[in-house]
Design an enzyme around this catalytic site. Sequence first.
Site, PDB file in Angstrom:
ATOM      1  N   ARG A   1      32.210  48.135  34.166  1.00 28.49           N
ATOM      2  CA  ARG A   1      32.350  46.666  34.148  1.00 28.49           C
ATOM      3  C   ARG A   1      30.964  46.166  34.446  1.00 28.49           C
ATOM      4  NH1 ARG A   1      31.726  41.965  33.887  1.00 28.49           N
ATOM      5  NH2 ARG A   1      33.110  40.300  34.620  1.00 28.49           N
TER       6      ARG A   1
ATOM      7  N   HIS B   1      27.236  41.874  36.940  1.00 30.87           N
ATOM      8  CA  HIS B   1      27.565  40.456  36.792  1.00 30.87           C
ATOM      9  C   HIS B   1      27.727  39.827  38.173  1.00 30.87           C
ATOM     10  CE1 HIS B   1      31.528  42.169  37.625  1.00 30.87           C
ATOM     11  NE2 HIS B   1      31.951  40.955  37.919  1.00 30.87           N
TER      12      HIS B   1
ATOM     13  N   HIS C   1      29.716  35.955  39.981  1.00 28.87           N
ATOM     14  CA  HIS C   1      30.560  34.796  39.691  1.00 28.87           C
ATOM     15  C   HIS C   1      30.703  33.918  40.913  1.00 28.87           C
ATOM     16  CE1 HIS C   1      33.302  37.852  41.267  1.00 28.87           C
ATOM     17  NE2 HIS C   1      33.094  38.585  40.182  1.00 28.87           N
TER      18      HIS C   1
ATOM     19  N   GLU D   1      35.388  38.217  45.304  1.00 26.78           N
ATOM     20  CA  GLU D   1      36.238  39.217  44.621  1.00 26.78           C
ATOM     21  C   GLU D   1      36.706  40.277  45.605  1.00 26.78           C
ATOM     22  OE1 GLU D   1      34.553  40.938  41.011  1.00 26.78           O
ATOM     23  OE2 GLU D   1      35.138  42.945  41.671  1.00 26.78           O
TER      24      GLU D   1
ATOM     25  N   HIS E   1      27.153  42.463  41.253  1.00 27.11           N
ATOM     26  CA  HIS E   1      27.808  43.750  41.478  1.00 27.11           C
ATOM     27  C   HIS E   1      28.150  44.449  40.170  1.00 27.11           C
ATOM     28  CE1 HIS E   1      30.846  40.533  41.412  1.00 27.11           C
ATOM     29  NE2 HIS E   1      31.615  41.403  40.780  1.00 27.11           N
TER      30      HIS E   1
ATOM     31  N   GLU F   1      38.270  35.856  34.608  1.00 29.24           N
ATOM     32  CA  GLU F   1      37.429  37.040  34.429  1.00 29.24           C
ATOM     33  C   GLU F   1      36.548  36.912  33.186  1.00 29.24           C
ATOM     34  OE1 GLU F   1      36.660  39.610  36.062  1.00 29.24           O
ATOM     35  OE2 GLU F   1      35.954  41.008  34.539  1.00 29.24           O
TER      36      GLU F   1
ATOM     37  N   HIS G   1      59.854  34.808  57.189  1.00 23.65           N
ATOM     38  CA  HIS G   1      58.593  34.416  57.818  1.00 23.65           C
ATOM     39  C   HIS G   1      57.912  33.354  56.972  1.00 23.65           C
ATOM     40  CE1 HIS G   1      57.234  37.284  54.753  1.00 23.65           C
ATOM     41  NE2 HIS G   1      56.029  36.736  54.829  1.00 23.65           N
TER      42      HIS G   1
ATOM     43  N   HIS H   1      53.638  31.548  56.380  1.00 23.27           N
ATOM     44  CA  HIS H   1      52.208  31.651  56.675  1.00 23.27           C
ATOM     45  C   HIS H   1      51.663  30.256  56.939  1.00 23.27           C
ATOM     46  CE1 HIS H   1      52.456  35.820  55.428  1.00 23.27           C
ATOM     47  NE2 HIS H   1      53.189  35.393  54.419  1.00 23.27           N
TER      48      HIS H   1
ATOM     49  N   HIS I   1      60.001  32.574  53.527  1.00 23.73           N
ATOM     50  CA  HIS I   1      60.399  33.581  52.529  1.00 23.73           C
ATOM     51  C   HIS I   1      60.695  34.917  53.200  1.00 23.73           C
ATOM     52  CE1 HIS I   1      56.016  33.742  53.002  1.00 23.73           C
ATOM     53  NE2 HIS I   1      56.019  34.995  52.584  1.00 23.73           N
TER      54      HIS I   1
HETATM   55 MN    MN Z   1      33.292  40.710  39.558  1.00 25.93          MN
HETATM   56 MN    MN Z   2      54.587  36.517  53.264  1.00 27.31          MN
END
Ligand code: MN
Ligand code: MN
Length: 409
Positions: free
Chosen positions: A114, A117, A119, A123, A162, A184, A299, A301, A345
């Site tokens: 890959r 590059h 961005h 990532e 990277h 991407e 639970h 978040h 959820h």
């Molecule tokens: Mn990347």
């Molecule tokens: Mn969760």
Amino acid sequence: MKRRDFLAGGLAGAAVAATAVKATAIAGTPAPVDGDRGADILGPQNKPLERENPESLAPPVTDAGGTPNLKFSFDQAHNRLTKGGWAREVTVRQLPIATALAGVNMRLKPGAIRELHWHSAAEWAIMLAGRARITVIDPQGRNFVDDVGVGELWNFPAGFPHSIQALDGGCEFVLVFDDGNFSENDTFLLTDWMVHTPKDVLAKNFSAPESAFSRIPPDIEQSRYIFNAPVPGPLNADKVSAPAGATPISYSFHTDAQVTPVTAPGGQVRIVDSSVFPAASTIAAAIIDVQPGAVRELHWHPTADEWSYWVQGQGRMTAFTGKGGAATFDFQAGDVGYVPVAVGHYVENTGSEPLRFLELFKSPRYADFSLAQWLGLLPPELVRDHLPLPKDVIASLPRNKPLVVAGRS
Ligand code: MN
Ligand code: MN
């Protein structure tokens, strides 16, 4: 026990215990029938999709309201094929509610790269199969190279340049970006920049004669993106000495060696956030294992949306969105799920093999609230004033987070 009727395998109206519904649903054809609710389908049917989504076809009676779609599979995503492998993505374009995070599933043949590059998004990645060599440098000119195997992670902060190269046997991995709009196909590629810079400027920039760049193009017309190359040699041979030294932190994470699972009666949880993996400064992760029949407990978040990736097995998830709204979704390996911040959820393993899925958050730290622990930490009278539960059930509410519950048989 609640019983649900399915037109399964030609057995019209066969009553199937709720716990056996999933196996029947996958083997035969479910019908939108639940007790005296619903009716069979007279019109056209996409039976494979119905078998994969029995909870959409015949939702539990507890579902209500108009919850947005919270599921999209990489297997439905457009695939970008190259000679070196492929890449497919689930972004806000495929799953509109997923504004915080986007994901890419990528395959590289042995030696395939890959291309170099960078961005605008950070990532995060987990290796699904095979091994890869990753490289990255930081703004101080310090470099990093490492090999990453199955279940291991990497994290490249936004803008850090990277590369990823498959080792012997090739590899496949999932990338997660901290921007749901990220694509991407919209990254800054080394070759793309070279092609789009005047050659006299390249000559000055690299202190080389203009003729040195005479083959960019025609050898490189646009960009390389994913392309074949020889499998690299030993890792040590790829370590380049930087005047500023190596990066002070690691951009890879060797999961088994670096995090201890929190075990629970129904499975285990491994939390990998910036507290143990400092390079992952904007993306927190939990790797969740749920045994057959067990439940990742009710639970929510408190700080960030959850982007989930289903690695192995199958399960169902109900999102409680408040104001009387709830919707249940079925998931299989390869699917992506999404739960907006604060939405309650659970995840139940509805299959016969262990379930593994990832919870990912655009956040430096993992955080959740357990419904059971919350109630367990309150005066019992206060709980009883709300819920007509037997005394012994209230007395046995947990004071620690159960995480993954095996349930009572
Ligand atoms: Mn990347
Ligand atoms: Mn969760």
